[in-house]
Design an enzyme around this catalytic site. Structure first.
Site, PDB file in Angstrom:
ATOM      1  N   THR A   4       0.827  -1.217   0.000  1.00 56.11           N
ATOM      2  CA  THR A   4       0.000   0.000   0.000  1.00 56.11           C
ATOM      3  C   THR A   4       0.858   1.263   0.000  1.00 56.11           C
ATOM      4  OG1 THR A   4      -1.737  -1.199   1.144  1.00 56.11           O
ATOM      5  CG2 THR A   4      -1.822   1.187   1.298  1.00 56.11           C
ATOM      6  N   ALA A  20      -0.428  10.131  -0.882  1.00 51.00           N
ATOM      7  CA  ALA A  20       0.835  10.779  -0.485  1.00 51.00           C
ATOM      8  C   ALA A  20       0.615  12.139   0.171  1.00 51.00           C
ATOM      9  CB  ALA A  20       1.781  10.885  -1.678  1.00 51.00           C
ATOM     10  N   ILE A  21      -0.452  12.232   0.944  1.00 49.01           N
ATOM     11  CA  ILE A  21      -0.731  13.471   1.667  1.00 49.01           C
ATOM     12  C   ILE A  21      -0.213  13.341   3.100  1.00 49.01           C
ATOM     13  CG2 ILE A  21      -2.549  15.090   2.409  1.00 49.01           C
ATOM     14  CD1 ILE A  21      -2.393  14.604  -0.679  1.00 49.01           C
ATOM     15  N   HIS A  52      -1.351  14.337   6.156  1.00 50.86           N
ATOM     16  CA  HIS A  52      -2.601  14.902   6.669  1.00 50.86           C
ATOM     17  C   HIS A  52      -2.340  15.746   7.915  1.00 50.86           C
ATOM     18  CE1 HIS A  52      -5.288  12.794   3.977  1.00 50.86           C
ATOM     19  NE2 HIS A  52      -4.627  11.653   4.198  1.00 50.86           N
ATOM     20  N   LYS A  74     -12.297  10.031   2.636  1.00 50.69           N
ATOM     21  CA  LYS A  74     -12.158  11.479   2.487  1.00 50.69           C
ATOM     22  C   LYS A  74     -12.633  11.978   1.126  1.00 50.69           C
ATOM     23  CE  LYS A  74      -8.193  11.101   5.565  1.00 50.69           C
ATOM     24  NZ  LYS A  74      -7.864   9.665   5.462  1.00 50.69           N
ATOM     25  N   ILE A 124      -3.264  -0.460   9.402  1.00 51.21           N
ATOM     26  CA  ILE A 124      -2.677   0.883   9.234  1.00 51.21           C
ATOM     27  C   ILE A 124      -3.187   1.462   7.922  1.00 51.21           C
ATOM     28  CG2 ILE A 124      -0.555   2.238   9.280  1.00 51.21           C
ATOM     29  CD1 ILE A 124      -1.012   0.648  11.862  1.00 51.21           C
ATOM     30  N   SER A 177      -5.262   4.825   5.998  1.00 47.59           N
ATOM     31  CA  SER A 177      -4.992   6.259   6.038  1.00 47.59           C
ATOM     32  C   SER A 177      -5.445   6.826   7.376  1.00 47.59           C
ATOM     33  CB  SER A 177      -5.752   6.944   4.904  1.00 47.59           C
ATOM     34  OG  SER A 177      -5.380   8.296   4.840  1.00 47.59           O
ATOM     35  N   CYS A 205       5.707   9.500 -20.968  1.00 50.50           N
ATOM     36  CA  CYS A 205       5.687   8.305 -21.828  1.00 50.50           C
ATOM     37  C   CYS A 205       5.650   7.013 -21.013  1.00 50.50           C
ATOM     38  CB  CYS A 205       6.853   8.314 -22.811  1.00 50.50           C
ATOM     39  SG  CYS A 205       8.369   7.609 -22.176  1.00 50.50           S
TER      40      CYS A 205
END
Ligand SMILES: Cc1cc2nc3c(=O)[nH]c(=O)nc-3n(C[C@H](O)[C@H](O)[C@H](O)COP(=O)(O)OP(=O)(O)OC[C@H]3O[C@@H](n4cnc5c(N)ncnc54)[C@H](O)[C@@H]3O)c2cc1C
Length: 484
Positions: free
Chosen positions: A44, A50-51, A53, A254, A340, A342, A443
């Protein structure tokens, strides 16, 4: 005591397992990380938003809320120490109807209760000034300046490399398929026929953490893989928004976000669909259509013709929607770091410290002397956007900097060589991509893949049929035919 006895074996080399391993590497302990895949960051941790939070989403008082806020605080210093990319761009949760304003207020209050600093609600006028492409429907937003974006691959790899620098061993292609007690220890059985004996196990196996837990405990847990599908847009669309734009969250998550990425792309997604198969990371036309339609609720004119790829990741959801972290009651010495989902990426620096404290107390481990632990690591420098004079200077010192392999992302042979020859170096095309972004551009590796394959072949002494996309079973050349 057996010579090959480890103090701790961590199952899983995602951000959770590697954050724990890095913290454990501060201690006088023999530590090994095992993963079923060929590299770190193959679960994962490689496919998410990739925030970083801010921490207003999770219910106050939960581990999720605590580790989110702590993890956010730790992330910026960690990024400096371990040299991976982060950007504190802030996030906006956009409310698209007056009726939903109480929901936004509730989020603000929860955030404050969770200890998130500097939260406030901005009205439409301010919102438009911050985000000119905000949708006409937007009436207000929750502004969280402490949120940010991170290179998820970079974070995972940096944690692992630094752990390895400090003596942690890694074993890849090592699927754990059985665990049992041997006297006071645990024995892990691997699918390759090997076994590993250890005093303590940390279960950080992501969507498979229930399978690992249930091998040793009568108190079963259940992880439900919850799929999230994304569209990734080219760097030409990267500044369509300046902040991470969320919708007001629902019970399924979210909602669809629109966000810049640290690599300059625009990310749109994810969906949230529960699936049975913990390996089902394919995208679907329904999912991608939903992403394309829903993003327009918060952001206008998302340039969807700039989509360069789609992907999906699996949240390790459990019905109580809470991290499961701690020693298992009926399995002494076995520590879960499970469910685990988000904000796991954000939380990992805090989870690493917390789990290490548990293990330290369990095994009475002591810290290494300060001069025996290396706390920093240098990443592979990116040349994207660097002035030509700088390139020329580097190429004079090392001609491999003059050989551009990935034209989309401006990656040179020198960087690919570094990716291969570092501790825990890349062994596959995807391994190179995650370390230096070769193949991540417009590409999608169409031009550079054959060149990267040649470099992997040459540097690792592989035959052409042995070079893989992502480990055994993903060989790219099946057979060489005779030229006609
Ligand atoms: C759609 C989506 C969006 C998300 N967005 C965000 C976000 O923006 N911000 C945020 O903070 N978090 C986010 N998350 C959550 C975050 O990505 C995860 O919490 C985090 O990556 C989990 O890391 P992990 O190390 O626990 O699991 P993983 O990265 O899955 O690592 C588990 C590892 O265990 C290995 N393994 C499994 N079983 C075995 C076995 N039997 N033997 C050996 N090895 C095994 C796997 O190969 C894998 O490498 C998101 C997740 C998803 C899916």
């Amino acid at each position: 005591m057996a010579d090959d006895l480890y103090d701790v074996v961590v199952v899983g080399a995602g951000v959770s397992g590697c954050a724990v391993a890095r913290e454990l590497s501060r201690l006088r302990a023999r530590v090994c990380v095992v993963d079923r895949e060929e590299d770190v960051c193959c679960g994962t941790s490689k496919a998410n938003s990739a925030i970083v939070h801010a921490g207003f989403d999770a219910q106050t008082g939960t581990l999720m809320a605590k580790f989110n806020v702590e993890g956010n605080e730790r992330m910026w210093k960690l990024a400096q120490d371990l040299d991976f990319k982060v950007r504190r761009c802030g996030s906006l949760v956009v409310c698209t109807s007056e009726e939903d304003l109480p929901g936004l207020e509730a989020l603000l209050e929860r955030g404050r209760a969770n200890g998130v600093p500097d939260l406030r609600i901005v009205d439409r006028e301010e919102l438009v000034a911050m985000e000119p492409h905000i949708s006409d429907l937007a009436v207000a937003a929750l502004w969280a300046p402490t949120a940010g974006i991170v290179d998820a691959f970079g974070l995972n790899i940096a944690l692992a490399e630094n752990a390895a620098q400090n003596g942690v061993e890694f074993r890849f292609n090592a699927l754990v398929n059985g665990i049992h007690r041997v006297e006071e220890d645990w024995e892990l059985l691997l699918a390759n026929g090997q076994s590993i004996r250890t005093r303590c196990v940390v279960n950080a196996a992501g969507v498979f953490a229930d399978a690992i837990h249930n091998m040793v405990s009568e108190h079963k847990i259940r992880i439900i893989p919850r799929k999230g599908e994304y569209l990734l847009l080219d760097t030409t669309a990267g500044d369509h928004v300046q902040h991470t734009i969320f919708m007001l969250p629902s019970v399924m998550g979210k909602g669809i976000l629109v966000s810049p990425t640290v690599h300059g792309n625009l990310l749109v997604g994810p969906t949230a669909t529960d699936v049975d198969d913990p390996e089902s990371t394919d995208t679907t036309s329904d999912g991608l259509r939903e992403v394309a339609e829903k993003c327009a609720l918060t952001v206008a004119d998302v340039p969807l013709r700039e989509v360069i790829t789609s992907f999906a990741g699996l949240r390790a959801h459990q019905p109580d929607h809470e991290f499961i972290i701690g020693e298992i009651e009926d399995a002494p010495g076995f520590v879960d770091c499970a469910a685990i989902e988000s904000p796991g990426l954000t939380s990992c620096p805090a989870i690493g410290v917390y789990v290490t404290d548990i293990v330290r107390n369990l095994l009475s481990l002591e810290e290494k002397d300060a001069d025996k632990w290396i706390g920093t690591r240098t990443g592979i420098p990116s040349l994207e956007g660097a002035p030509v004079s700088y390139w020329a200077e580097l190429a004079q010192q090392d001609p491999a900097y003059g050989n551009v392999i990935c034209r989309c992302r401006h990656v040179t042979e020198a960087q690919i060589l570094a990716a291969i020859h570092r501790p825990l170096g890349a062994r596959s095309l995807d391994g190179v991509k995650r370390r230096v972004t070769a193949g991540m551009g417009r590409c999608q590796g169409g031009f550079c893949s054959p060149k990267v394959m040649e470099i992997l072949e040459r540097e690792l002494g592989l035959g052409p049929e042995e070079v893989t996309k992502c480990g055994p079973g993903s060989e790219l050349i099946v057979e060489r035919g005779e030229a006609q």
